[in-house]
Design an enzyme around this catalytic site. Structure first.
Site, PDB file in Angstrom:
ATOM      1  N   LYS A 145      -2.329   5.488   8.879  1.00  0.00           N
ATOM      2  CA  LYS A 145      -2.591   4.490   9.923  1.00  0.00           C
ATOM      3  C   LYS A 145      -3.157   5.144  11.188  1.00  0.00           C
ATOM      4  O   LYS A 145      -4.124   4.664  11.775  1.00  0.00           O
ATOM      5  CB  LYS A 145      -1.300   3.724  10.242  1.00  0.00           C
ATOM      6  CG  LYS A 145      -0.715   2.960   9.064  1.00  0.00           C
ATOM      7  CD  LYS A 145       0.478   2.135   9.464  1.00  0.00           C
ATOM      8  CE  LYS A 145       1.671   2.981   9.878  1.00  0.00           C
ATOM      9  NZ  LYS A 145       2.198   3.775   8.765  1.00  0.00           N
ATOM     10  N   SER A 197      15.182 -12.107  -2.964  1.00  0.00           N
ATOM     11  CA  SER A 197      14.234 -11.908  -4.068  1.00  0.00           C
ATOM     12  C   SER A 197      14.877 -11.279  -5.301  1.00  0.00           C
ATOM     13  O   SER A 197      14.205 -11.137  -6.318  1.00  0.00           O
ATOM     14  CB  SER A 197      13.054 -11.051  -3.608  1.00  0.00           C
ATOM     15  OG  SER A 197      13.481  -9.753  -3.268  1.00  0.00           O
ATOM     16  N   LYS A 246       5.326  -4.566  -4.041  1.00  0.00           N
ATOM     17  CA  LYS A 246       6.195  -4.490  -5.220  1.00  0.00           C
ATOM     18  C   LYS A 246       5.415  -4.106  -6.474  1.00  0.00           C
ATOM     19  O   LYS A 246       5.889  -3.319  -7.300  1.00  0.00           O
ATOM     20  CB  LYS A 246       6.909  -5.835  -5.414  1.00  0.00           C
ATOM     21  CG  LYS A 246       7.936  -6.146  -4.339  1.00  0.00           C
ATOM     22  CD  LYS A 246       8.536  -7.527  -4.505  1.00  0.00           C
ATOM     23  CE  LYS A 246       9.553  -7.821  -3.414  1.00  0.00           C
ATOM     24  NZ  LYS A 246      10.121  -9.172  -3.526  1.00  0.00           N
TER      25      LYS A 246
END
Length: 843
Positions: free
Chosen positions: A396, A718, A761
């Protein structure tokens, strides 16, 4: 005298005795009272908390209490005499008790009375003589006492003459400083009728404290009175001497400063007449004026700067404000008020730079090229706010540097992590010692241009404390609609920040203030797959680390198989930082081998092979445990989102003898605990309906649900279908298939609801060797955000109900479960296997 005695002598019990008009006192004259003045045996008492009026003196009195105002009227109508008694403690009140007053006071005659509009009365009284209160005659309506008048005890001696002269000498010295001890007072002392009068006159001028004044009043011996007076005069003389010393020192300093000022002004005038070059403060002021004219400031800023220069010229170099003013002017002149760099808007040039410095990151590159295209079409475009979100080590910060290089702009970076003081953003006010501008003004000062690229690292880790909220302060800085007139507290002058390109970085958007997040454009950097990391390592990381450690490319070679094994067994993180450290470690060891080798023997290339990694780096850190962990029913694999990227998540369930309760372990948060209860309810209901278990089994057994890496907190909805599948696998005896993972929220009726973090994921599952992924049907739209390389080699199945998950994940049933038989005899080897998982905070 007690209150009981006062009641006994009250007007109600003996009115004749307390009637002032009927009391006839024999004529008696004191040593200080005119012969024709009759002192009454009974007196109205006026409590007072003000300085004592010693005998023979005139003094004003202010009466505010209504009770005592009416008492004064009564006294004027009678003998115009009242008694003054000091209160022992507290203020004067209408219902003050006799026992709260001293016994010895002074009898005074009312000379003049002046009524005030508010009902109060001003009196001018003449103090006549000391008296002692013998007994209380009346309390209501007014306090009346029987008096015993006290005479001074005089004695003539040589010692008395010495004391008198000593007092007069001290008063003469004090008259030079203390305004109370005037020449008129000294003459009054010389002409006083007696030594006692002299003592009282001096004591009144000293304004003694309440306790000391009462003690002086009660002292009838004139000699003792003079001795006490000398003590007070000595203390007053010491205070006066100290005051004179302080005044002399102050006057000396002021005189010196004034003399220096006049001499410097004269020198300045002489130099000006002779044409000699000015120096020092004058030269600095001239320099500041030249810089202000050349800085191109707006009119408001220029006006404020010139006013500060005028203030700077009037200050002495020894003044504390001199350096403060100088620093402020230096800061104003150093800011880039009109300095800008010309943007390089060549899109092909920008694309070549980005491709040469970064592998992948297509969305980031696309956004930069869009910015250049719009800037080319609209030159007055305002600055943008880009937020790069991704796990640590994905590049980044280096992307921000590449953006500045592509545009040809200056670059400045600072970290916001842990910042708690709002003044770090908006600056300190100049009233504080050590004040300085905020980080943005400092950054522009160092960058040197008003259209620089400013990178704000770790914006998701901003703190908050009693010193303010820096995240809220950033709203004014980053908002393009407000920052055109940003007001830094130190500058106190608006500064235009609208042309700055702001780039922020974060590991997650969950902790960023929502209004702040709304002003930023989010670009996600999800992390790298194994293939991407391999290409980046070959192109960028290995050459850089070889150069850093002084090695040539032909001195160290890392084979492709060794590099791949290094990334799977030692650096499985989504970023590149761990990989870079490990390659740096290998390069250091190789450098040590080269330096320690025999210089007479030709050096051969050092090869790092797959089987040698343990020698170079030690035991491996990660294990491919997907196949090893699924050894019995009740164990399934889920997918988790963390700030470090996506991870796989093992969920284990087993039954133990008990009472039918559900036990949860593994640091589950509140939301995950609710998901576990929903999963247990649905799995239990389905297993009972299918006759896999009966009620006897439920009453005799506890179900234990565990998520490994128990020291790491986990939360989120989740993992709902993952926990339901693990529980149903345990109850049905059906073992999970290998290399299959899932994610999705579970409702109470078995619906599979969508979740977040799909891209991370999927990439995490790919790094862990998963081949089949189960996702909610409603998350099918999120697949378009996943790069093509992330989907390569992975089969994705979409489900709407958890029963579909059971059919896909679990192997066909082998046997039925009942109270007599249990298929849960196989022990999991999870305790012997290193999880290798990071924090699993689920979305």
């Amino acid at each position: 005298m007690s209150p009981k005695d006062s009641q006994k002598d009250s007007p109600k019990d003996s009115p004749k005795e307390t009637s002032v008009e009927e009391v006839k006192a024999p004529a008696k004259s004191g040593n200080l009272i005119p012969q024709d003045q009759i002192l009454p045996p009974n007196l109205f008492i006026l409590p007072t908390n003000s300085p004592i009026v010693f005998p023979t003196l005139l003094a004003p009195l202010l009466i505010t209490h209504p009770r005592y105002v009416s008492m004064i009227e009564e006294a004027i109508n009678r003998q115009r005499m009242i008694g003054l008694l000091l209160t022992r403690d507290g203020d004067v009140t209408d219902d003050i008790k006799p026992e709260n007053l001293y016994d010895i006071g002074v009898a005074v005659k009312i000379i003049k009375r002046l009524k005030m509009p508010d009902g109060s009365v001003n009196l001018l009284v003449h103090s006549m003589k000391r008296f002692r209160s013998r007994r209380v005659l009346s309390i209501q309506p007014y306090l009346v006492v029987e008096t015993e008048y006290l005479d001074d005890i005089n004695e003539k001696s040589t010692e008395m003459d010495a004391l008198t002269r000593s007092v007069i000498s001290h008063v003469k010295k004090l008259s030079e400083i203390n305004p109370f001890f005037t020449e008129e007072m000294r003459l009054a002392m010389i002409n006083a009728p007696g030594a006692g009068t002299v003592a009282d006159l001096v004591a009144f001028a000293l304004t003694l404290q309440k306790s000391d004044a009462q003690d002086f009043l009660e002292t009838l011996s004139v000699k003792s009175r003079f001795e006490k007076l000398l003590t007070h005069l000595k203390r007053e003389q010491d205070v006066a001497d100290l005051q004179r010393k302080i005044n002399d020192e102050v006057n000396t300093k002021l005189t010196k400063l004034q003399r220096e000022f006049f001499l410097k002004e004269q020198l300045r005038t002489i130099k000006k007449e002779l044409g000699v070059e000015i120096e020092g403060k004058d030269k600095s002021a001239k320099t500041f004026r030249e810089k202000i004219e050349a800085a191109g400031m707006p009119e408001e800023a220029k006006k404020a700067a010139l006013e500060e220069v005028e203030k700077f010229e009037s200050l002495s170099e020894n003044s504390p404000e001199f350096n403060i003013s100088r620093t402020y002017l230096e800061t104003l002149c150093a800011l880039p008020w009109n300095k800008e760099t010309n943007d390089n808007l060549d899109i092909h040039h920008a694309k070549s730079i980005l491709d040469s410095e970064h592998y992948g990151l297509e969305k980031v590159k696309e956004r930069i090229l869009e910015f250049l295209a719009v800037k080319k079409l609209k030159a007055d475009q305002k600055g943008s706010i880009i937020c790069l979100v991704g796990p640590p080590g994905v590049g980044k910060t280096s992307v921000g540097k590449s953006i500045a290089k592509t545009l040809g702009r200056n670059f400045f970076r600072f970290s916001l992590g842990g910042m708690r003081d709002e003044a770090e953003i908006k600056g300190h006010r100049r009233t504080y010692i050590g004040a300085m501008p905020g980080k943005f003004i400092q950054g522009l000062k160092r960058a040197g241009t008003k259209n620089a690229v400013l990178m704000l690292d770790e914006i998701d880790k901003l703190g908050q404390s009693f010193q303010g909220d820096p995240a809220s302060a950033l709203l004014e800085v980053l908002d393009p609609e407000q920052n055109s007139a940003f007001l830094d507290h130190y500058l106190d002058i608006p500064f235009d920040l609208s042309k700055i390109l702001f780039i922020t970085t974060a590991n997650t958007t969950a902790t960023i203030l929502p209004p702040l997040l709304d002003r930023m454009e989010i670009i996600e950097l999800p992390g790298y797959t194994l293939e991407e990391k391999e290409n980046i390592a070959v192109r960028y990381v290995i050459p850089k680390e070889l150069e850093t450690n002084g090695l040539k490319p032909n001195q160290l070679k890392i084979e492709a198989k060794a590099l791949r094994k290094l990334m799977t067994d030692y650096a499985r993180e989504p970023g590149l930082r761990s990989l870079q450290k490990l390659i740096n470690r290998i390069a250091r060891k190789a450098a040590a081998q080269i330096v320690s080798a025999d210089p007479n023997i030709p050096q051969k290339t050092i090869f790092v092979r797959e089987n040698d990694l343990v020698t170079w780096l030690g035991p491996k850190r990660y294990y491919n445990e997907v196949a090893e962990r699924i050894v019995s029913p009740g164990i399934v694999v889920g997918l988790a989102w963390t700030a470090q990227g996506g991870e796989i998540l093992f969920v284990e369930a087993t039954d133990v003898p008990g009472t039918g309760s559900l036990k949860l372990t593994g640091q589950m948060g509140e939301v995950m605990t609710e998901s576990a209860n929903i999963a247990w309810t649905y799995a239990k209901k389905k297993a009972v309906a299918e006759n896999l278990i009966d009620m006897k089994y439920l009453k005799r057994n506890d179900i234990h649900l565990h998520i490994p890496a128990g020291a790491i907190p986990k939360d989120g909805p989740s993992a709902g279908i993952t926990m339901a599948t693990a529980l149903y696998s345990l109850l049905s005896g059906r073992k999970s298939k290998q290399k299959i993972a899932m994610t999705g929220e579970l409702s109470l009726v078995g619906k599979v609801l969508p979740v977040g973090g799909i891209k991370e994921k999927i990439l995490g599952a790919k790094r862990a060797g998963i081949q089949t992924i189960i996702l909610p049907k409603l998350n099918e739209k999120d697949i378009q955000d996943v790069p093509e390389y992330g989907l390569k080699g992975i089969e994705i199945k979409y489900v709407s109900h958890v029963d579909e998950v059971f059919d896909i994940v679990l192997n066909p049933p082998i046997k039925k479960k009942g109270p007599e038989a249990s298929p849960h005899k196989v022990k999991s080897k999870a305790a012997d296997i290193q999880p290798g998982l990071r924090m699993k905070n689920l979305k």
